[in-house]
Design a protein around this motif. Structure first.
Motif, PDB file in Angstrom:
ATOM      1  N   PRO A 292       0.904  -1.426  -0.022  1.00  0.00           N
ATOM      2  CA  PRO A 292      -0.012  -0.230  -0.127  1.00  0.00           C
ATOM      3  C   PRO A 292       0.969   1.377   0.182  1.00  0.00           C
ATOM      4  CG  PRO A 292      -0.099  -1.047   2.124  1.00  0.00           C
ATOM      5  CD  PRO A 292       0.823  -2.029   1.341  1.00  0.00           C
ATOM      6  N   ARG A 293       0.501   2.191  -0.809  1.00  0.00           N
ATOM      7  CA  ARG A 293       1.306   3.452  -0.799  1.00  0.00           C
ATOM      8  C   ARG A 293       1.066   4.424   0.531  1.00  0.00           C
ATOM      9  NH1 ARG A 293       2.348   5.851  -5.524  1.00  0.00           N
ATOM     10  NH2 ARG A 293       2.303   7.882  -4.677  1.00  0.00           N
ATOM     11  N   LYS A 294       0.069   4.049   1.480  1.00  0.00           N
ATOM     12  CA  LYS A 294       0.073   4.435   2.775  1.00  0.00           C
ATOM     13  C   LYS A 294       0.986   3.905   3.783  1.00  0.00           C
ATOM     14  CE  LYS A 294      -3.979   1.908   4.244  1.00  0.00           C
ATOM     15  NZ  LYS A 294      -5.123   2.058   4.849  1.00  0.00           N
ATOM     16  N   LEU A 295       1.688   2.780   3.338  1.00  0.00           N
ATOM     17  CA  LEU A 295       2.702   2.118   4.471  1.00  0.00           C
ATOM     18  C   LEU A 295       3.720   2.978   4.732  1.00  0.00           C
ATOM     19  CD1 LEU A 295       3.463  -0.487   5.788  1.00  0.00           C
ATOM     20  CD2 LEU A 295       4.806  -1.211   3.633  1.00  0.00           C
ATOM     21  N   PRO A 296       3.848   3.325   6.130  1.00  0.00           N
ATOM     22  CA  PRO A 296       5.212   4.041   6.468  1.00  0.00           C
ATOM     23  C   PRO A 296       6.353   3.030   6.447  1.00  0.00           C
ATOM     24  CG  PRO A 296       3.247   4.229   8.204  1.00  0.00           C
ATOM     25  CD  PRO A 296       2.935   3.203   7.123  1.00  0.00           C
ATOM     26  N   VAL A 297       7.192   3.698   5.709  1.00  0.00           N
ATOM     27  CA  VAL A 297       8.624   3.214   5.765  1.00  0.00           C
ATOM     28  C   VAL A 297       9.833   3.787   6.277  1.00  0.00           C
ATOM     29  CG1 VAL A 297      10.309   2.040   4.360  1.00  0.00           C
ATOM     30  CG2 VAL A 297       8.186   1.908   3.591  1.00  0.00           C
ATOM     31  N   TYR A 298      10.359   3.817   7.312  1.00  0.00           N
ATOM     32  CA  TYR A 298      11.522   4.455   8.040  1.00  0.00           C
ATOM     33  C   TYR A 298      12.840   3.808   7.614  1.00  0.00           C
ATOM     34  CZ  TYR A 298       7.336   5.648  10.871  1.00  0.00           C
ATOM     35  OH  TYR A 298       6.137   6.334  11.451  1.00  0.00           O
ATOM     36  N   LEU A 299      13.761   4.815   7.383  1.00  0.00           N
ATOM     37  CA  LEU A 299      15.017   4.513   7.207  1.00  0.00           C
ATOM     38  C   LEU A 299      15.732   5.230   8.490  1.00  0.00           C
ATOM     39  CD1 LEU A 299      17.370   3.148   5.625  1.00  0.00           C
ATOM     40  CD2 LEU A 299      17.700   5.231   4.470  1.00  0.00           C
ATOM     41  N   ASP A 300      15.687   4.286   9.494  1.00  0.00           N
ATOM     42  CA  ASP A 300      16.367   4.693  10.700  1.00  0.00           C
ATOM     43  C   ASP A 300      17.851   4.553  11.036  1.00  0.00           C
ATOM     44  OD1 ASP A 300      16.277   5.864  13.303  1.00  0.00           O
ATOM     45  OD2 ASP A 300      15.494   4.251  14.292  1.00  0.00           O
ATOM     46  N   SER A 301      18.672   5.253  10.095  1.00  0.00           N
ATOM     47  CA  SER A 301      19.766   5.070  10.225  1.00  0.00           C
ATOM     48  C   SER A 301      20.711   6.314   9.586  1.00  0.00           C
ATOM     49  CB  SER A 301      20.387   3.552   9.277  1.00  0.00           C
ATOM     50  OG  SER A 301      21.789   3.619   9.273  1.00  0.00           O
ATOM     51  N   PRO A 302      21.269   7.086  10.368  1.00  0.00           N
ATOM     52  CA  PRO A 302      21.689   8.135   9.898  1.00  0.00           C
ATOM     53  C   PRO A 302      22.981   7.899   8.648  1.00  0.00           C
ATOM     54  CG  PRO A 302      21.763   8.426  12.095  1.00  0.00           C
ATOM     55  CD  PRO A 302      21.184   7.177  11.954  1.00  0.00           C
ATOM     56  N   MET A 303      23.910   6.754   9.081  1.00  0.00           N
ATOM     57  CA  MET A 303      24.801   6.267   8.080  1.00  0.00           C
ATOM     58  C   MET A 303      24.281   5.988   6.746  1.00  0.00           C
ATOM     59  SD  MET A 303      27.995   3.789   8.748  1.00  0.00           S
ATOM     60  CE  MET A 303      27.153   2.304   8.822  1.00  0.00           C
TER      61      MET A 303
ATOM     62  N   GLU B  69      17.742  12.036  13.792  1.00  0.00           N
ATOM     63  CA  GLU B  69      17.679  12.465  15.047  1.00  0.00           C
ATOM     64  C   GLU B  69      17.262  11.455  15.998  1.00  0.00           C
ATOM     65  OE1 GLU B  69      18.995  15.143  15.794  1.00  0.00           O
ATOM     66  OE2 GLU B  69      19.238  15.721  13.753  1.00  0.00           O
ATOM     67  N   VAL B  70      17.765  11.369  17.129  1.00  0.00           N
ATOM     68  CA  VAL B  70      17.395  10.253  18.044  1.00  0.00           C
ATOM     69  C   VAL B  70      15.967  10.089  18.444  1.00  0.00           C
ATOM     70  CG1 VAL B  70      17.885   9.297  20.485  1.00  0.00           C
ATOM     71  CG2 VAL B  70      19.735  10.043  18.834  1.00  0.00           C
ATOM     72  N   GLU B  71      15.434  11.494  18.906  1.00  0.00           N
ATOM     73  CA  GLU B  71      13.951  11.379  19.321  1.00  0.00           C
ATOM     74  C   GLU B  71      12.923  11.035  17.968  1.00  0.00           C
ATOM     75  OE1 GLU B  71      10.774  11.683  21.355  1.00  0.00           O
ATOM     76  OE2 GLU B  71      12.731  12.066  22.272  1.00  0.00           O
ATOM     77  N   ALA B  72      13.617  11.393  16.818  1.00  0.00           N
ATOM     78  CA  ALA B  72      12.642  10.965  15.818  1.00  0.00           C
ATOM     79  C   ALA B  72      12.573   9.424  15.696  1.00  0.00           C
ATOM     80  CB  ALA B  72      13.184  11.502  14.456  1.00  0.00           C
TER      81      ALA B  72
END
Length: 492
Positions: free
Chosen positions: A280-291, A331-334
């Motif tokens: 689904p287009r609405k699926l949240p995807v997080y790239l949680d890696s600053p590197m 950011e860590v809080e995000a």
């Protein structure tokens, strides 16, 4: 050392009967060239190995040839410089850019870990353990990077030695290293080929590896020497199906992700699945890696490294890594807010072997949830948290807490950036019939042992060196002076 200056010798100071810590010393014509200087990872004694002396004097090393920017190939460069290395680090331009990302990130993590360790030590009344190195040492190492080498060109290392890097197809900028050396007896030249990490073919983003030349001696990785991979397309379908099943359960998908290559390929697969209507287009995807976020920007600067269809898409202005609801969390809080969000989501977070990084927080929040999934998409070394989970542990220690494993666990090895068994054998066949093949960078009882057996069945000589072992490959001797060649490597 016996024969130094007149001999061609090779010694092994990492990835010797071990998967990580790649570090090999070539001596020829009075020059000392280090191939890679990587960090040990995952094993119980990794910290001790990383802090131990190298087994050689860094001040005597003339140059380092870096095959690629993974931490287990470049992670001890700051220590090398801090302990006296004053030479030049040579690699491709893309490797140099990625190594900057990797080393600065590693230094930051070590400094943060050292701060937490200092607090624990203070409470326990003991001396704190300093970081392996910090940002100052990492910056000093980056200042040692010199010439950017282009694939296929020969570069002088002095005293008649040359190195030529060719495409490895492993990660962006990765290379096989071909050394041409003057024979100690003055009768021509000899050739040594380092495989580096050999890429897995059939992947959609990077160009395929180049064919290696025939060689007198070979140093070869064996990470997957005991098994083959499923195809990339099959693996992509398995990944999408696992995500769809997790969405149906209302859970989150945690994917421990290597920041270099794996994160970018996964974004490409997810983007393609959304366009096709498989997700689904609405699926949240997080790239949680600053590197990984920074590394993705490096990828965009190197379209020359990509396969033609992918490059055309990129050059046409499309973004193959972009998703409708992709969120980049530096950011860590995000990062913390991700686990406070309700409903399904896909979380790509480092590190791939769960040895540190933000993925640990996501595992602590999701590993015990039956509706969640954890999907492993790369190699997990013995002793790592990833391997414990893959091997079926009912409970694991995460950030000092005991966490039950109730999430659905998936292991999909077709995304590996390493060649499988058959491809390793095909690669080796292209090197001709070398006098000896040194097997490194593998599980001593797994991939390394299996590859040794397979090559020896072909009538080829192999060696599985131990940490610190040195071998004389060729030397001037009375036998040679009388016209007879002495070519069998011997331990020294």
């Amino acid at each position: 050392m016996a024969g130094q200056g007149r001999a061609i010798a090779l010694s092994f100071h990492g990835a010797a009967r071990n998967v990580t810590g790649s570090c090999h010393l070539l001596e020829a014509a009075g020059r000392r060239i280090l191939i890679d200087c990587g960090m040990f990872q995952g094993e119980a004694d990794s910290d001790r190995l990383n802090r131990a002396p190298f087994g050689f004097d860094p001040a005597t090393i003339d140059a380092v040839v870096l095959t690629h920017a993974h931490l287990d190939h470049c992670g001890r460069l700051p220590l090398l410089v801090a302990r006296g290395f004053q030479g030049e680090v040579l690699c491709t331009r893309a490797t140099a850019e990625l190594a900057q990302v990797v080393l600065l990130d590693a230094a930051r993590i070590q400094e943060e870990d050292a701060e937490r360790e200092a607090e624990r030590a203070l409470r326990a009344g003991r001396a704190p353990r300093p970081p392996l190195y910090g940002l100052d040492e990492a910056c000093a190492a980056l200042a040692s990077f010199g010439r950017a080498l282009r694939y296929g060109r020969s570069y002088s290392l002095g005293a008649g030695l040359t190195v030529r890097l060719i495409e490895a197809g492993h990660i962006l900028g990765a290379a096989q290293a071909v050394f041409d050396l003057p024979a100690p007896d003055g009768t021509g030249r000899r050739r040594l080929v380092f495989s580096g990490d050999i890429g897995n073919s059939g992947r959609p983003v990077l160009r395929e590896r180049a064919r290696p030349p025939e060689a007198d001696w070979v140093v070869m990785e064996t990470t997957y020497g005991d098994r083959n991979h499923r195809s990339f397309e099959e693996s992509a379908r398995e990944l999408i199906e696992a995500i769809r099943a997790t969405i149906a359960r209302g859970g989150k998908v945690v994917i421990p992700t290597f920041a270099l290559e794996r994160a970018q390929e996964l974004l490409f697969i997810l983007s393609r699945a959304v366009v096709a209507g498989d997700l689904p287009r609405k699926l949240p995807v997080y790239l949680d890696s600053p590197m990984a976020i920074t590394a993705t920007a490096v990828f965009r600067r190197h379209p020359e490294a990509f396969k033609l269809p992918f490059r055309r898409e990129l050059m046409a202005g499309a973004d193959p890594f972009r998703l409708p609801r992709l969120k980049l969390t530096r950011e860590v809080e995000a990062s913390r807010r991700i686990n406070r969000q309700e409903g399904p989501a896909v979380i790509l977070a480092g590190s791939g072997m769960c040895t540190g990084g933000r993925v640990l927080h996501h595992l602590r929040h999701n590993l015990w949830r039956e509706e969640a999934s954890v999907i492993f998409v790369g190699f997990a070394a013995k002793g790592t948290l990833a391997r414990q989970i893959i091997d079926g542990a009912r409970t694991v220690q995460v950030l000092g807490e005991t966490v039950a494993v109730r999430a659905q666990i998936h292991t999909i090895n077709g995304f590996s950036a390493h060649a499988g068994r058959d491809e390793l054998l095909a690669w080796h066949a292209q090197t001709g019939r070398p006098e000896i093949t040194f097997l490194v960078h593998g599980d001593a009882e797994g991939g390394m042992a299996a590859m040794a057996q397979a090559l020896e069945r072909r009538g080829l000589a192999t060696c599985r060196p131990r940490l610190g072992e040195r071998f004389v490959l060729a030397e001037t001797s009375p036998l040679q002076a009388s016209g007879r060649k002495h070519t069998s490597p011997r331990r020294h």
